[in-house]
Design a protein around this motif. Structure first.
Motif, short mmCIF file in Angstrom:
data_model
loop_
_atom_site.label_atom_id
_atom_site.label_comp_id
_atom_site.label_asym_id
_atom_site.label_seq_id
_atom_site.Cartn_x
_atom_site.Cartn_y
_atom_site.Cartn_z
N GLU A 118 54.49 32.83 63.77
CA GLU A 118 54.92 33.33 62.46
C GLU A 118 56.42 33.18 62.29
OE1 GLU A 118 53.15 34.30 59.88
OE2 GLU A 118 51.37 33.75 61.03
N ARG B 3 58.21 30.79 63.59
CA ARG B 3 58.45 29.37 63.29
C ARG B 3 58.20 29.09 61.81
NH1 ARG B 3 54.78 25.87 66.74
NH2 ARG B 3 55.95 24.22 65.68
N PHE B 4 57.12 29.64 61.27
CA PHE B 4 56.85 29.44 59.84
C PHE B 4 57.93 30.09 58.98
CE2 PHE B 4 52.46 28.27 60.99
CZ PHE B 4 52.28 27.20 60.13
N SER C 206 60.83 27.86 59.03
CA SER C 206 60.53 26.61 58.33
C SER C 206 60.58 26.78 56.82
CB SER C 206 59.15 26.09 58.74
OG SER C 206 59.11 25.79 60.12
N TYR C 207 60.17 27.95 56.35
CA TYR C 207 60.17 28.20 54.90
C TYR C 207 61.58 28.36 54.35
CZ TYR C 207 55.15 29.04 55.41
OH TYR C 207 53.81 28.90 55.67
N ALA D 39 56.42 22.12 56.15
CA ALA D 39 55.70 23.39 56.00
C ALA D 39 56.04 24.06 54.68
CB ALA D 39 56.04 24.32 57.16
N ARG D 40 57.31 24.04 54.32
CA ARG D 40 57.73 24.65 53.05
C ARG D 40 57.13 23.89 51.87
NH1 ARG D 40 63.86 26.51 51.52
NH2 ARG D 40 63.39 27.39 49.47
N ARG E 267 53.32 24.66 51.64
CA ARG E 267 53.11 26.01 51.08
C ARG E 267 53.32 26.01 49.57
NH1 ARG E 267 57.45 30.77 51.71
NH2 ARG E 267 58.54 29.20 50.46
N ASP F 173 51.73 20.26 64.88
CA ASP F 173 52.18 21.04 63.72
C ASP F 173 51.45 20.61 62.46
OD1 ASP F 173 53.92 22.35 65.37
OD2 ASP F 173 55.66 21.11 64.87
N LEU G 288 48.98 22.84 60.05
CA LEU G 288 49.09 22.98 58.59
C LEU G 288 47.75 22.72 57.92
CD1 LEU G 288 52.53 21.23 57.87
CD2 LEU G 288 52.01 23.67 57.68
N ARG H 69 45.53 25.77 58.29
CA ARG H 69 45.91 26.91 57.45
C ARG H 69 45.74 26.63 55.96
NH1 ARG H 69 49.94 30.53 60.38
NH2 ARG H 69 50.77 31.08 58.33
#
Length: 1476
Positions: free
Chosen positions: A736, A738-739, A742-743, A749-750, A753, A828, A832, A835
């Protein structure tokens, strides 16, 4: 009695059960897993027996491989023995995941089935699937026996233990998924039809039925490009009557087109080639349907096939592959982009071959013996190529590398400017020389001199037509070639004729007009030509006349007449706008041109006429040197030095006025649409009163936001709010974290999302609409009760609707390779996908397979998603004809994945973007803009422009500058380009494409190597040329990150400037410049390549001015003229130069930004923001960027070298070393900055003796500012740039780099010599080479040679130094030589030595041959060392004052990063540089 297991019973069962294993060991000549059977206890035998049956029981299909089970048992007994020996209870290593790092904490991952049996099962399953349900030959796939018999040899032990799954044994076969391409297109067409039918509002029936209206609409839209192609070539489509075709037949034809497109791979970049293929294959399909016999198309069968067999039938192999092979050969021929564009065919050359009926010579099936399929002969270095004359030439256009392209493409602009300049001069001359009779015969004759100017410039344009087509004559349509030569002949004769008439008319100047025959003839000719041009121009703006011209277009005579007037191609036809839009952009340009010519006339040209006349009358000026040009020639060079900067400003100031006008128009349009904070004048007054307090507050921004976010994150994962990163040990918490990190960066990842908000928004909207429908109420987004939307993400209907309307494809070419190499990036990406269930990943799978004993590489375009177990599940696998990367990487990447996209709209997103849920809710509204009934002009939109929100502005001052500049461009700038100028292009993402329009016209970008390096903008060019319409919408926005470090920004701006340099050479820019109406052409020019040319001209104006001043100073003319009281420093010249200087230092660049601030933020915040930017040295940054754009734009046009620059996109707050800055900016900024300083010193020393310091300062302050910005901006914006410790380290590192010898394999970042060799692309002049080289031979004599006589060498060097010193001393004492003269000699020596270096570099092979290259290199090193020291010393001096470093850190970065830098310096202080 207690029952007891007898050892004999165990022994018997043991021997019987493991008999096969024992025999297997005996056959292979290996010992069983036990050393002596007789010594094994009963309990141990029971353990072995249990292990065997446990393996057998869980082996599933692998039970059909008995010897494979023996192998597994053999290895696992060894493992079990080791565990028993250690007496430690742990899982067997073979049953644990490969990426586990120990025996603890992974028990839920331990599985014999998953880690031992599953790898075997997967490869057996893949082979079974490969047999095509039993239809494939047995020889092409491995069955159970093949797998089992592999374990009949010791070779099986190469599989290792645990399994070495990289072994060829585990290699899965390439699936022959001919059906995958078909399935992919079936889904594609079904969704297109479903979307279209849903718009028809047909009532739902019990049995859904496909409506013919939906089929017809999709048919017409998808095949619109093909129908227009047929119309252009004057051939009938493959159907005789469209209205008589049934819905089923349309569906067949539509399916055929998309099947061709789906498997065309790189040939998708050739849309008219696809039309050609489709045209012939429809004929084949019609014939098969007519015969009612199921057989393959002849074009898809091998040449030697005699029918009756499906073996070898392949559309890919026999239709696409021949095209791919020749395109690939030409791409290889470009030498990775280094070869001239004129020497190889790019995608456009291949496609444009199909713009003429000549393409039908290729026949069907392909006649591969045609010259079209001829591959280029591979060039060998220093070797003439045999058969070069057979190489296939370019098609229709040749991208010659020259600045003349700007004139060739936009000749109407340059002719217009020349005519207006001449008109201004003539008007002034008329007023000056004919004060008593302004309207006279002489006046009229002077005005009519515009005729020869016009025809001569048209002649030069027609001459360029002839020259620029060299290399394409043999392959270009005969009509086009005839047009070129006829126009050349016509304007040649017209030039001679008009000039002859004008000269004859001047010879009759004594006669009155009414008696001059030549005057009448000349006037009549000019009037007729001008009248015809004006008549046709007006006629083409009348809709009914345009329609008549279009209908008559099939007539050869009409085509010829139109072709003589302007070029005619398949693209670029009918690029007109409706009259109301034309009037709007005409009025815009009327304002701009009126301001420009008023300024030019009253403030530039008019005040210089008087001084010019006086200078021309001076005939006894004493020159300091022997003057060849000016003496007895009206002092021509003096006049030129006076007028040259004015002419340069005249050419570039139109861009200044365009910038100002567009900024104000954009501001007014935004205010009208209420886009920002401006509501009334009263609000502005109120905010102005609050300015001082708000400004002080802005300088002390609290740094609590990030801390609050961190605390919120800790609370969300259930941790204490004071916890640090190192306190998180749980795997879930670390993930979490790491996310969370990343966001907050520019990461995939950003972006994922953000894009997934679209799906969430669709689900919410669908859920609420369905609920409102059930309740009988209206469809609203939010009800009064907030619980109305609860549970929408669990609704099956909402999820199904979202899946139908939305899919997100991430195209990552190297994902397959990353998986094979087990890189963390692959893990990674897989995470993604797990998720985000709607996420798909497209990648290129490269597989080496043996074919006829030779390793053969095959390429597959694959689409995967995550299955319910979190593993990759392959959806489609489409075979490609070869390596898909033939051109630029990004567009090729887009092209391979575009076949997996769906629907009518396509939004392209970069990996540095983000989205917001509230914005995602507006996407449905945006897509409604594609409705043809909406008012967007004559044509419906093909690209919907979307504004961007730059989210990286808070990182540093540089990030803020880039953010503000980008925001201004993507809002205010794009707003004006769309309306009223009607010339918006596609400048990048996140614009939304009309997907069907673009995939049938070459895709969403262009991919030819180097020429399409700025691939995005070519989508806009292509769309406009193909009668598209690009709009802009500001009620929706998408997030975007920008570069935040100076070096990142410089690389990015260098890439964009280089891309614009390549655009100058491109056929797209040429055709838009030729075929747009005059006023849209002006808009197009000044918003694309014209911006960069004007930027370059700004810098050149500075050089022109300074070199002119240096000429006046050194020649003695300036002093003489001042003595005679002729003022050159008059108001007009100062005003003209000030205009240039204001533009130069970025004031006019800032106008759109200021107005954008006021509109978006309100007046108060705008003033605060702009003032803060000035304190943060934004003017220095923009001036520095001016040099970056100028350097890369000019260098690319002259020398090429454009390439993709990966800038990193990270939060760059690390210190950049001096040597790295020097390497990056030496040639682009430092050399030019020092040249400006040298000129300013010369002007100060020799040209300003009586003019006074004030005059010098006023005329040169901005030049000094520019030079200072170019020299020191990289250090001002460098984190810890003035920190003493780092400066000392930088100096050591720089000197090591400067004196480290290069060699084979040494990079430019490691050695000055290697870097200098890489930078040799410039050429300069011979002069006093011999003397300089002799001195360097003495002082740089090779130490290897001088080992035995070092004393003699030192003596020679000492004597040479003393003699030189003595000569200078004697000269000063005994002659008129002074210290000032020595200073002058040094000033002269610097450019002379640089010139020697330049010429020597240009003649490198000759210099090497005569043995002087090492001396030249030593001289070059001396120059770089001297230049580096001149720049380094001020930096080192500033670093002595600690407060400067603190001030720089606080002003350049936000508080968070400033604190981080200060902490890093404190930590660095514990390790002093004691060794330095």
């Amino acid at each position: 009695m207690e029952p007891k297991l007898d050892d004999a019973a165990v022994h018997k069962v043991f021997l019987k059960s493991l008999d096969n294993y024992i025999k297997w060991c005996d056959y292979l000549g290996i010992k069983p897993a036990w050393s002596n059977l007789e010594r094994i206890s009963g309990e141990k035998k029971l353990l072995f027996l249990s292990l065997y049956f446990l393996i057998w029981g869980e082996a599933a299909n692998i039970r059909f491989l008995p010897e494979c089970l023996c192998y597994i048992f053999h290895q696992m007994v060894v493992e079990m023995n080791e565990i028993l020996r250690q007496q430690v209870a742990r899982p067997a290593a073979s049953c644990m995941p490969v990426d586990s790092h120990g025996p603890h904490g992974f028990d839920d991952c331990v599985s014999f089935l998953d880690n031992v049996i599953a790898p075997l099962y997967e490869v057996v399953s893949a082979e079974a699937l490969h047999n095509e349900n039993g239809r494939a030959p047995h020889s092409e796939w491995r069955n159970y026996d093949d797998f089992n018999e592999y374990f009949w040899s010791l070779r099986s032990f190469e599989l290792g233990w645990p399994w070495r799954t990289s072994s060829s044994f585990f290699q899965k076969p390439i699936r022959r998924r001919k059906k995958d391409s078909v399935s992919n297109q079936r889904e594609h067409i079904v969704l297109l039809l479903a979307n279209e039918q849903s718009r028809l509002n047909i009532p739902e029936e019990m049995e859904p039925k496909l409506d013919d209206g939906a089929v017809h609409k999709v048919f017409l839209k998808s095949l619109d490009s093909y129908i227009k192609w047929c119309d252009y070539l004057c051939i009938k489509p493959a159907w005789s009557n469209l209205e008589r075709i049934s819905g089923e037949k349309k569906l067949l034809v539509l399916s055929l087109y998309f099947l061709i497109w789906g498997e065309a791979a790189n040939i998708r970049f050739l849309p008219e080639c696809l039309c050609y293929i489709f045209h012939h294959m429809v004929v084949e399909m019609n014939e098969i349907l007519r015969q009612q016999v199921s057989r393959p198309a002849v074009s898809c069968m091998p040449v030697d096939s005699h029918g009756g067999s499906d073996v070898g039938v392949s559309f890919l192999d026999h239709v696409i592959a021949p095209l791919y092979e020749v395109v690939s050969a030409e791409a290889f021929h470009n030498e990775n982009g280094r070869a001239p564009h004129s020497e190889w065919r790019n995608y456009d050359d291949f496609n444009e071959y199909f713009w003429s009926l000549r393409s039908f010579e290729l026949s069907w099936p392909w006649r591969t013996s045609s010259s079209f399929f001829q591959k280029p002969i591979r060039r060998r270095k220093y070797e003439f190529e045999a058969g070069r004359d057979k190489h296939r030439g370019k098609t229709s256009f040749v991208e010659h590398r020259t600045f003349l392209r700007l004139y060739h493409s936009f000749h109407r602009l340059w002719i217009f400017l020349a005519i207006m300049f001449q008109t201004s001069l003539q008007a002034l001359a008329i007023i000056a020389f004919n004060k008593n009779s302004i309207i006279s015969t002489k006046t009229l004759r002077q005005i009519l001199s515009l005729g020869p100017t016009y025809v001569l410039m048209k002649f030069s344009e027609s001459l360029l037509d002839v020259i620029m087509m060299y290399g394409a004559y043999s392959t270009t349509r005969r009509l086009a070639v005839s047009r070129i030569f006829l126009r050349f002949i016509w304007f040649s004769l017209a030039s001679v004729f008009i000039c002859f008439l004008y000269v004859k008319m001047l010879q009759e100047d004594t006669k009155p007009i009414y008696n001059s025959v030549m005057f009448k003839v000349y006037g009549l000719v000019i009037a007729i030509y001008g009248g015809i041009q004006l008549f046709f121009s007006i006629l083409m703006h009348i809709p009914s006349c345009r329609n008549i011209a279009s209908k008559c277009d099939r007539w050869a005579v009409i085509r010829f007449v139109e072709g003589m007037r302007q070029e005619r191609h398949y693209v670029g036809r009918d690029m007109y706008e409706r009259m109301s839009d034309f009037i709007k952009y005409f009025l815009f340009w009327l304002v701009v041109l009126s301001a420009k010519f008023s300024f030019a006339y009253f403030l530039q040209i008019a005040p210089l006429v008087g001084p010019t006349r006086m200078i021309m009358k001076q005939d006894n000026i004493q020159y300091s040197w022997h003057e060849f040009v000016s003496i007895k020639n009206y002092n021509a060079l003096t006049v030129a030095s006076l007028w040259a900067p004015v002419v340069a400003i005249y050419l570039l100031d139109i861009h200044i006025f365009y910038t100002i006008a567009s900024a104000f128009f954009g501001f007014l349009l935004g205010a009208r649409d209420r886009l920002g904070e401006i509501r009334s004048l009263e609000a502005i007054h109120k905010q102005f009163e609050e300015f001082p307090g708000a400004f002080m507050k802005a300088l002390h921004v609290p740094v609590t936001n990030r801390l609050d976010e961190w605390k919120n994150f800790l609370a969300r994962i259930g941790q204490d709010e004071n916890a640090l990163e190192g306190d998180l040990h749980n795997e879930r918490d670390i993930l979490e974290l790491r996310f969370w990190a990343s966001y907050r960066g520019q990461t995939l990842a950003r972006t994922v999302r953000g894009m997934m908000y679209y799906r969430k928004a669709l689900m919410l909207q669908s859920y609420l609409e369905r609920k409102a429908g059930r309740d009988g109420g209206e469809s609203t987004l939010f009800g009064n009760n907030m619980t109305d939307a609860e549970g929408f993400e669990l609704s099956p209907e909402a999820r199904a609707q979202a899946d139908l309307k939305f899919t997100y494809v991430v195209t990552c070419q190297i994902y397959g390779r990353q998986k094979e190499d087990k890189k963390p990036e692959a893990v990674d990406i897989a995470l993604l996908m797990q998720r985000n269930e709607a996420l798909r990943v497209a990648y290129i799978d490269v597989v080496d397979t043996p074919k006829e004993g030779i390793s053969h590489t095959e390429y597959y375009s694959k689409l995967v998603k995550a299955d319910i177990n979190g593993k990759d599940k392959e959806i489609y696998s489409i075979r490609l004809p070869g390596d898909p990367k033939l051109g630029e990487g990004k567009p090729e990447n887009q092209n391979h994945a575009i076949v997996f996209t769906r629907g009518n709209a396509l939004q392209t997103i970069d990996m540095n973007q983000d989205n917001y849920f509230e914005e995602a809710l507006k996407m449905r509204n945006l897509l409604e803009e594609f409705d043809p009934n909406r008012d967007h002009g004559i044509r419906p939109p093909t690209i919907l422009g979307v504004r961007e929100h730059v989210f990286t502005g808070s990182v540093s001052s540089l990030a803020s500058f880039m953010s503000n500049q980008e925001t201004s461009f993507v809002t205010l700038g794009q707003r004006v380009l769309a309306k009223p100028l009607k010339i918006r292009m596609h400048y990048g993402h996140p614009d939304v494409f009309d997907r069907v329009f673009h995939i049938t016209r070459g895709g969403i970008s262009k991919a030819s190597r180097v020429i399409n390096i700025s691939e995005d903008i070519f989508a806009g060019f292509n769309s406009t040329l193909r009668q598209g319409n690009i709009t802009h919408h500001e009620y929706i926005q998408v997030g975007k990150g920008r570069d935040v470090g100076l070096n990142q920004i410089a690389l990015f701006e260098g890439k964009v400037a280089s891309g614009n340099g390549e655009q100058v050479l491109s056929r797209d820019v040429y055709r838009l410049g030729q075929l747009l109406d005059f006023f849209r052409m002006l808009s197009f020019y000044f918003t694309t390549v014209g911006f960069y040319f004007s930027t370059m001209l700004t810098v050149l104006t500075l050089y022109i001015f300074l070199y002119g001043r240096a000429y006046l100073a050194l020649s003695g003319v300036g002093a003489t003229l001042r003595e005679r009281a002729i003022s050159l420093d008059d108001t007009a010249l100062s005003a003209a130069l000030n205009a240039q200087f204001l533009f130069q230092i970025g004031v006019f660049t800032a106008v759109p930004m200021i107005l954008g601030f006021i509109l978006e933020q309100g007046f108060l915040k705008a003033i605060v923001s702009f003032t803060t930017m000035q304190f943060q040295l934004c003017t220095v940054f923009f001036t520095f960027s001016l040099g970056t754009r100028t350097h890369y734009f000019g260098r690319t046009i002259l020398h090429g070298g454009a390439r993709y620059q990966a800038t990193g996109r990270g939060f760059v707050v690390k210190h950049i070393t001096f040597s790295e800055n020097y390497r990056l900016y030496s040639r682009s900024h430092f050399v030019k900055g020092l040249e400006v300083i040298l000129l300013l010193v010369v002007y100060l020393a020799y040209g300003n003796d009586k003019a006074g310091a004030v005059s010098y300062i006023l005329l040169t302050v901005s030049s000094w500012f520019l030079a200072g910005s170019w020299l020191f901006a990289p250090f001002l914006f460098n984190p810890a740039g003035f920190e003493w410790q780092k400066v000392v380290v930088d100096f050591t590192e720089w000197t090591n780099w400067l004196f480290y010898r290069g060699g084979i394999g040494v990079k430019g970042s490691e050695s000055w010599e290697a870097w200098w060799e890489e930078e040799l692309i410039y050429g300069w002049s011979w002069a006093a080479l011999a003397i300089i080289i002799f001195l360097f031979k003495v002082f740089t004599f090779s130490r290897k040679i001088s080992v035995n006589f070092q004393l003699v060498l030192r003596l020679a060097q000492g004597i040479a130094f003393l003699v030189a010193l003595a000569v200078v001393t004697v000269g000063v004492v005994l002659t008129d030589l002074s210290v000032t003269d020595i200073f002058a000699s040094v000033l002269a020596l610097i450019p002379t030595g640089w010139g020697i270096l330049s010429i020597a570099c240009a003649w490198k092979p000759i210099i090497k041959r005569i043995g002087m290259w090492k001396s030249i290199r030593s001289l070059a090193r001396l120059y770089d060392a001297g230049m580096g020291m001149l720049i380094f010393l001020p930096v080192a001096f500033c670093s002595w004052f600690p407060f400067l470093s603190t001030f720089q850190t606080r002003m350049m970065f936000n508080q968070g990063f400033s604190r981080g830098l200060e902490i890093s310096l404190i930590l660095a202080g514990n390790h002093p540089n004691s060794d330095l």
